[in-house]
Design an enzyme around this catalytic site. Structure first.
Site, mmCIF file in Angstrom:
data_model
loop_
_atom_site.group_PDB
_atom_site.id
_atom_site.type_symbol
_atom_site.label_atom_id
_atom_site.label_comp_id
_atom_site.label_asym_id
_atom_site.label_seq_id
_atom_site.Cartn_x
_atom_site.Cartn_y
_atom_site.Cartn_z
ATOM 1 N N TYR A 18 -11.079 0.532 10.782
ATOM 2 C CA TYR A 18 -12.156 1.164 10.364
ATOM 3 C C TYR A 18 -12.659 0.210 8.999
ATOM 4 O O TYR A 18 -13.516 0.355 8.216
ATOM 5 C CB TYR A 18 -11.968 2.500 9.632
ATOM 6 C CG TYR A 18 -10.798 2.695 8.954
ATOM 7 C CD1 TYR A 18 -10.807 2.428 7.403
ATOM 8 C CD2 TYR A 18 -9.830 3.566 9.373
ATOM 9 C CE1 TYR A 18 -9.660 2.719 6.619
ATOM 10 C CE2 TYR A 18 -8.654 3.851 8.736
ATOM 11 C CZ TYR A 18 -8.589 3.258 7.405
ATOM 12 O OH TYR A 18 -7.540 3.636 6.502
ATOM 13 N N LYS A 19 -11.937 -1.060 8.620
ATOM 14 C CA LYS A 19 -12.316 -1.890 7.727
ATOM 15 C C LYS A 19 -13.208 -3.018 8.366
ATOM 16 O O LYS A 19 -14.140 -2.777 8.735
ATOM 17 C CB LYS A 19 -11.034 -2.381 7.096
ATOM 18 C CG LYS A 19 -10.401 -1.144 6.167
ATOM 19 C CD LYS A 19 -8.948 -1.800 5.615
ATOM 20 C CE LYS A 19 -8.392 -0.986 4.650
ATOM 21 N NZ LYS A 19 -7.559 0.181 5.395
ATOM 22 N N ARG A 68 -12.725 -4.342 -7.156
ATOM 23 C CA ARG A 68 -12.147 -5.200 -5.765
ATOM 24 C C ARG A 68 -13.398 -5.117 -4.903
ATOM 25 O O ARG A 68 -14.401 -4.379 -5.002
ATOM 26 C CB ARG A 68 -11.116 -4.129 -4.976
ATOM 27 C CG ARG A 68 -10.498 -4.886 -3.724
ATOM 28 C CD ARG A 68 -9.456 -3.926 -3.028
ATOM 29 N NE ARG A 68 -10.156 -2.855 -2.454
ATOM 30 C CZ ARG A 68 -9.435 -2.077 -1.691
ATOM 31 N NH1 ARG A 68 -8.364 -2.556 -1.381
ATOM 32 N NH2 ARG A 68 -10.009 -1.046 -1.000
ATOM 33 N N ASP A 90 1.811 -5.222 8.700
ATOM 34 C CA ASP A 90 0.804 -4.213 8.284
ATOM 35 C C ASP A 90 -0.565 -5.178 8.186
ATOM 36 O O ASP A 90 -0.561 -5.965 7.244
ATOM 37 C CB ASP A 90 1.083 -3.436 7.112
ATOM 38 C CG ASP A 90 -0.027 -2.467 6.616
ATOM 39 O OD1 ASP A 90 -1.410 -2.819 7.357
ATOM 40 O OD2 ASP A 90 0.133 -1.275 6.081
ATOM 41 N N PHE A 121 0.817 -1.054 0.090
ATOM 42 C CA PHE A 121 0.016 0.094 -0.102
ATOM 43 C C PHE A 121 1.001 1.244 -0.035
ATOM 44 O O PHE A 121 1.905 1.469 0.685
ATOM 45 C CB PHE A 121 -1.060 -0.200 1.085
ATOM 46 C CG PHE A 121 -2.150 1.054 0.971
ATOM 47 C CD1 PHE A 121 -3.250 0.913 0.496
ATOM 48 C CD2 PHE A 121 -2.080 2.133 1.829
ATOM 49 C CE1 PHE A 121 -4.086 1.870 0.014
ATOM 50 C CE2 PHE A 121 -2.965 3.209 1.648
ATOM 51 C CZ PHE A 121 -4.030 2.939 0.871
#
Length: 416
Positions: A226-227, A375, A201, A129
């Site tokens: 938050y995912k 995605r 991560d 990322f």
């Protein structure tokens, strides 16, 4: 799963189905983007009201003590810890992934240098990322001591890239674009046998796949809430440091919350003991309080049950796309092998952005990532098998009718 009725039957037998009722889901929307932003738990609204109307409005500054605000980063860390294989007092919920990564990467480089001054390489993947790479690049520029960032283009190249010059391997467990998942145990062994430190991560892992940080003997980790953890937009991230490292590590953002006695107001910084030293400044209490509403749902299940459903959902989606959308220019970029797959599935399409916008317009919400990648995230706490069927049928129709060619779907939004 060959028919929609088959999907309905699978939902009827799903042991996690009851947890869907604990989320505020919008009718007529199939939400397949929980890998980017989870949906709100129903309890979140009441919790926000409690914090604002009672703890803040009535308690005012007294709530730092009376409502437990000051202890919240550690208390939430202990509640999150079992989901990632951490022990009590090893994890704090605080700041953002980017900030936490800066703290831990900086501290890890200093630790590695003290062990062996010749280690000046950070190893990562070019497909990591971007914020992870940006943080590493910025830190290297700031340190200005001959550090370099070594990037590989294929996960299989990592073992050969980690050598006697490596200080830290900074690896994302599940790739944000492809959904490829590393063997954390095997790769951590490779990293540490080379004398380097392993920094993981977990942005696309926590709450989605089983993680055992202590079991694999990892060194450090960061992740977000938050995912899959459903903490809310921009909710605080987390930092994990193995206990064996905590008191030997000096993090660079030496703010007052990390001080051993912050309210002594000593002008000289003295780091606290344990994981508390990885805090920095005053915490965002309203946002942080909502994280708990998401974490509480996990108390009703376990990561093994979540993983079983995740694999069943993603298997079904992959197979249905291949059979129902046969002949369309869709290329699967997510591994089929269970051991290498996270909880989202990505397909490449020459006009991926337009196709995703057409899906969203029809109430099937996934997201798009460059280049050309559709995605789809599958959150077992609230995603149903019938959602999988209906999403694929919508995708088939969008492609077969060329609905994605409508001019409005080509307009690029700021956030994709």
């Amino acid at each position: 799963m060959k028919t929609r009725n088959d999907a309905i039957a699978l939902d009827g037998d799903d042991p996690l189905a009851r947890l869907r009722d604990r989320f505020a889901l919008t009718p007529d929307v199939i939400y397949l983007d929980g890998n980017s932003l989870g949906v709100p738990p129903i309890a979140a609204a009441a919790r926000a009201q409690e914090v604002i109307a009672h703890e803040w409005t009535e308690g005012l500054i007294r709530s730092w003590n009376a409502a437990g605000w000051f202890a919240l980063p550690r208390r939430l860390g202990d509640k999150l810890a079992p989901l990632v294989g951490a022990a009590p007092d090893e994890l704090v919920v605080t700041d953002t992934i980017s900030v936490n990564l800066f703290k831990l990467l900086s501290a890890a480089l200093k630790m590695a240098s003290e062990r062996d001054s010749g280690r000046r390489v950070i190893v990562s993947e070019r497909a990591n990322f971007p914020t992870d790479l940006y943080i590493a690049q910025g830190l290297i520029e700031q340190l200005d001591r001959g550090y370099t960032l070594r990037l590989v283009d294929d996960p299989a190249e990592l073992p050969d890239a980690i050598d006697e010059d490596t200080a830290v391997a900074m690896i994302t467990h599940v790739n944000y674009r492809t959904g490829h998942m590393h063997d954390m145990a095997a790769l951590t062994q490779v990293i540490q046998r080379a004398g380097a430190l392993a920094l993981w991560d977990l942005a696309h892992s926590a709450g989605a796949v089983p993680v055992d940080l202590n079991g694999v003997h990892a060194d450090f980790a960061v992740g977000c809430t938050y995912k899959y953890l459903n903490g809310g937009p921009g909710s605080p991230a987390f930092a994990w440091v193995a206990k064996r490292h905590q008191d030997a590590l000096a993090q660079p953002l030496s703010g007052w919350w990390g001080h051993r006695a912050p309210f002594e107001m000593d002008p000289v910084y003295a780091p606290g003991q344990g994981i508390g030293r990885f805090l920095c400044g005053t915490q965002p209490i309203v946002s942080m309080s909502l994280v708990e509403a998401g974490l509480d749902v996990f108390l009703a299940t376990d990561m093994q049950a979540i993983r079983r459903k995740s694999l069943a959902l993603t298997d079904a989606f992959i197979e249905l796309v291949h059979t129902r959308c046969a002949g369309q220019p869709l290329t699967l970029v997510t591994p089929r092998a269970h051991a290498q797959r996270g909880s989202h599935v990505s397909f490449e399409h020459p006009h991926g952005y337009e196709v995703m916008q057409a899906l969203i317009a029809r109430g099937v919400i996934g997201d798009y990532r460059e280049p050309r990648v559709l995605r789809f995230g599958f959150t077992p706490l609230y995603t149903r098998f019938v959602d999988v069927w209906d999403a694929v049928e919508t995708l088939r129709d969008v492609l077969e009718t060329n609905a994605w060619r409508a001019p409005e779907f080509a307009a690029r939004h700021s956030v994709t």
